[in-house]
Write a protein that holds these residues in place. Structure first.
Motif, PDB file in Angstrom:
ATOM      1  N   ALA A   1      18.434  48.780  37.843  1.00  0.00           N
ATOM      2  CA  ALA A   1      19.532  48.162  37.092  1.00  0.00           C
ATOM      3  C   ALA A   1      19.160  48.121  35.622  1.00  0.00           C
TER       4      ALA A   1
ATOM      5  N   ARG B   1      18.907  37.401  31.108  1.00  0.00           N
ATOM      6  CA  ARG B   1      19.298  38.796  31.341  1.00  0.00           C
ATOM      7  C   ARG B   1      18.231  39.556  32.138  1.00  0.00           C
TER       8      ARG B   1
ATOM      9  N   GLY C   1      15.505  50.357  44.077  1.00  0.00           N
ATOM     10  CA  GLY C   1      16.717  49.851  43.429  1.00  0.00           C
ATOM     11  C   GLY C   1      16.486  49.782  41.934  1.00  0.00           C
TER      12      GLY C   1
ATOM     13  N   ALA D   1      18.455  38.522  35.707  1.00  0.00           N
ATOM     14  CA  ALA D   1      19.652  39.089  36.337  1.00  0.00           C
ATOM     15  C   ALA D   1      19.423  40.527  36.783  1.00  0.00           C
ATOM     16  N   ILE D   2      18.774  41.361  35.941  1.00  0.00           N
ATOM     17  CA  ILE D   2      18.603  42.766  36.349  1.00  0.00           C
ATOM     18  C   ILE D   2      17.486  42.911  37.382  1.00  0.00           C
TER      19      ILE D   2
ATOM     20  N   GLN E   1      24.702  56.427  36.878  1.00  0.00           N
ATOM     21  CA  GLN E   1      23.869  55.699  37.836  1.00  0.00           C
ATOM     22  C   GLN E   1      22.380  55.875  37.560  1.00  0.00           C
TER      23      GLN E   1
ATOM     24  N   THR F   1      17.001  40.736  39.748  1.00  0.00           N
ATOM     25  CA  THR F   1      17.727  40.375  40.962  1.00  0.00           C
ATOM     26  C   THR F   1      18.606  41.532  41.436  1.00  0.00           C
ATOM     27  N   GLU F   2      19.308  42.160  40.487  1.00  0.00           N
ATOM     28  CA  GLU F   2      20.186  43.275  40.858  1.00  0.00           C
ATOM     29  C   GLU F   2      19.389  44.448  41.415  1.00  0.00           C
ATOM     30  N   ALA F   3      18.295  44.817  40.750  1.00  0.00           N
ATOM     31  CA  ALA F   3      17.488  45.949  41.215  1.00  0.00           C
ATOM     32  C   ALA F   3      16.898  45.671  42.591  1.00  0.00           C
ATOM     33  N   TRP F   4      16.400  44.447  42.787  1.00  0.00           N
ATOM     34  CA  TRP F   4      15.797  44.083  44.075  1.00  0.00           C
ATOM     35  C   TRP F   4      16.850  44.104  45.188  1.00  0.00           C
ATOM     36  N   THR F   5      18.028  43.613  44.884  1.00  0.00           N
ATOM     37  CA  THR F   5      19.099  43.549  45.874  1.00  0.00           C
ATOM     38  C   THR F   5      19.621  44.935  46.232  1.00  0.00           C
ATOM     39  N   LYS F   6      19.579  45.867  45.286  1.00  0.00           N
ATOM     40  CA  LYS F   6      20.127  47.209  45.486  1.00  0.00           C
ATOM     41  C   LYS F   6      19.154  48.172  46.174  1.00  0.00           C
TER      42      LYS F   6
END
Length: 494
Positions: free
Chosen positions: A38, A159, A36, A162-163, A271, A165-170
């Motif tokens: 971000a 920040r 993932g 946040a990214i 992307q 978290t986003e990368a891990w979640t994706k």
């Protein structure tokens, strides 16, 4: 006909079973790849102090945004996580700040990411000299109208969390490929003269000039990642050169990595997340040390600026390698991430160096001289400390094996010779070296210390050549451990 029945001792049978299991078992860390990624701007909205020079600079405009990009990599065996790593590349001068930037980010994350291990987080800086200041008291700043370092750290930490978290979640099923290209981005920036002295950015059009001091590494190590839709979702580009082509300006600027990202995302999709990894490059620079007129003529004929020229070389290499390796993708790979705290001997300050630094401190009475006063003053402090004890620099060393390649880290502006040593000794097919995963400071060679000058004197260097060899050896040993056979062993019942 007489029949013979072979009867073997139980211990012998166990041995044969064990040998068979070892021969047939896959490596313990092979697993399905999940990735993932971000990205986010880490540029504040208002005026901010810039770091990377000795004097105060306040940026009131943004020429290109400084960004941070996260890449989460995990391998799984069904629902079981085998190993993981999260890389975060930041357009900063170094990973520093009161409280430790990584510790602040982990505190902000808390326990919010299920299955994520904080020790597997790696932050690195691209070393742009036109990024916001992270250290309080680094410069004499206005009392109002500018974001203070403490305020910027708080902004940055949120920040980055946040990214991550986003990368891990994706994370999603992915494929990876690796490749090697070449691009001339860096030149050694230490000019050597007939009297044996050396100078960073020293003049080369002199009859006393005798050459550039050390090696250059023009290799470009690249990772490519695709999702199940066959979309490129991330790439890591490792270049042994800091991004400080425009480092003297008074505007926020991500330097040559910005046009690299823009060009790749324009062609391969928004992307695509681009991570910039600076290799061992403490004595390197993209600025021209010689052959300047010819270089400038070619640039002008192409109708591009210097940042675009450097980006053109990197992107051309990236695309050349992409065409070669895109058919050699892996979705079931070995991932092993080792983390080790290593102790590196501090560079010993001589009495003469301490006395000279103390004299410089006494001269600096102007409050605007805060950077220089601190630069010389810490040498005096180190000398006083070592008279009682000679402490070690404790560094968190990461080694990440991904298939046939390995990624290793260090905190410093590590001179290129040491990166070359690590790569030459490595059993990996390719070795990625990421510097500035910590607060920085130069790590010079013995030859550089003898030549003197900025980047090689005690003021510039917390760890010296002896400590660098310890770092090379510790890194090499850790890489070697990732290439030792690791097998699942199961004893059969008698």
């Amino acid at each position: 006909m007489m029949k013979f029945e072979l009867r073997l001792p139980v211990a012998t049978i166990r041995l044969f079973v064990l040998i068979g299991v070892i021969a047939c078992s896959p490596p313990v860390n092979a697993g399905e790849l999940f990735v993932g990624a971000a990205t986010v701007s880490i540029t504040p909205d208002g005026p901010v102090s810039l770091t990377g020079q000795r004097h105060t600079r306040i940026a009131k405009k943004v020429e290109s945004p400084c960004t941070a990009t996260a890449l989460a990599i995990e391998t799984r065996d069904d629902d079981r996580s085998i190993d993981q790593v999260v890389f975060v590349s930041c357009d900063l001068v170094a990973i520093r700040g009161d409280g430790g930037l990584k510790n602040l980010v982990l505190a902000e994350l808390g326990e919010t990411l299920e299955g994520f291990s904080g020790e597997k987080l790696i932050l690195n800086a691209t070393h742009t000299h036109t990024a916001p200041t992270l250290i309080d008291g680094r410069y004499k700043l206005p009392e109002t109208g500018v974001m203070l370092p403490k305020e910027y750290r708080e902004f940055l930490v949120k920040r980055l969390a946040a990214i991550i978290t986003e990368a891990w979640t994706k994370r999603e099923p992915a494929q990876v490929a690796w490749g090697l290209g070449h691009a001339v981005i860096a030149q050694n920036r230490r000019a050597v003269y007939s009297d044996g002295t050396a100078q960073m950015y020293g003049a080369t059009n002199s009859d006393k000039f005798r050459g550039l001091e050390g090696n250059e590494d023009h290799g470009v190590e690249i990772l490519y990642f695709w999702n199940e839709k066959d979309e490129l979702i991330a790439t890591s580009i490792n270049v042994a050169c800091p991004s400080q082509e425009v480092g003297g300006r008074s505007a926020v600027n991500a330097d040559f990595w910005h046009p690299v990202r823009e060009a790749l995302r324009k062609k391969y999709g928004e992307q695509l997340m681009v991570l910039a990894w600076t290799g061992a490059a403490g004595d390197q620079v993209s600025r021209l040390m010689y052959r300047k007129d010819a270089e400038e003529r070619m640039r002008k004929l192409r109708g591009i600026d210097r940042l675009e020229e450097l980006a053109r070389r990197i992107v051309t290499t990236w695309e050349d390698v992409y065409q070669v390796v895109k058919a050699d993708r892996r979705d079931d790979v070995l991932l092993e991430h080792q983390v080790k705290d290593v102790l590196l001997p501090y560079r010993k300050v001589t009495a003469q160096e301490a006395e000279q630094a103390a004299r410089e401190v006494e001269k600096m009475t102007d409050p605007k001289e805060v950077w220089n006063r601190r630069w010389h003053g810490q040498v005096v402090e180190r000398y006083e400390t070592q008279r009682k004890e000679l402490p070690n620099y404790e560094m968190e060393l990461h080694a990440v094996r991904l298939g046939d390649v390995v990624v290793v880290t260090n905190d410093f502006e590590l001179f290129t010779d040491f990166g070359v040593q690590i790569k030459a000794r490595s059993p990996a097919l390719q070795t990625f070296v990421i510097q500035l995963c910590g607060p920085g400071s130069y790590v010079p060679t013995t030859r550089a210390v003898a030549g003197g000058g900025y980047s090689a004197v005690a003021q510039s260097s917390v760890v010296g050549p002896d400590g660098a060899q310890v770092l090379v050896n510790e890194t090499s040993v850790l890489i070697d451990s990732l290439w030792r056979p690791k097998q699942k062993v199961t004893l059969a019942a008698p």
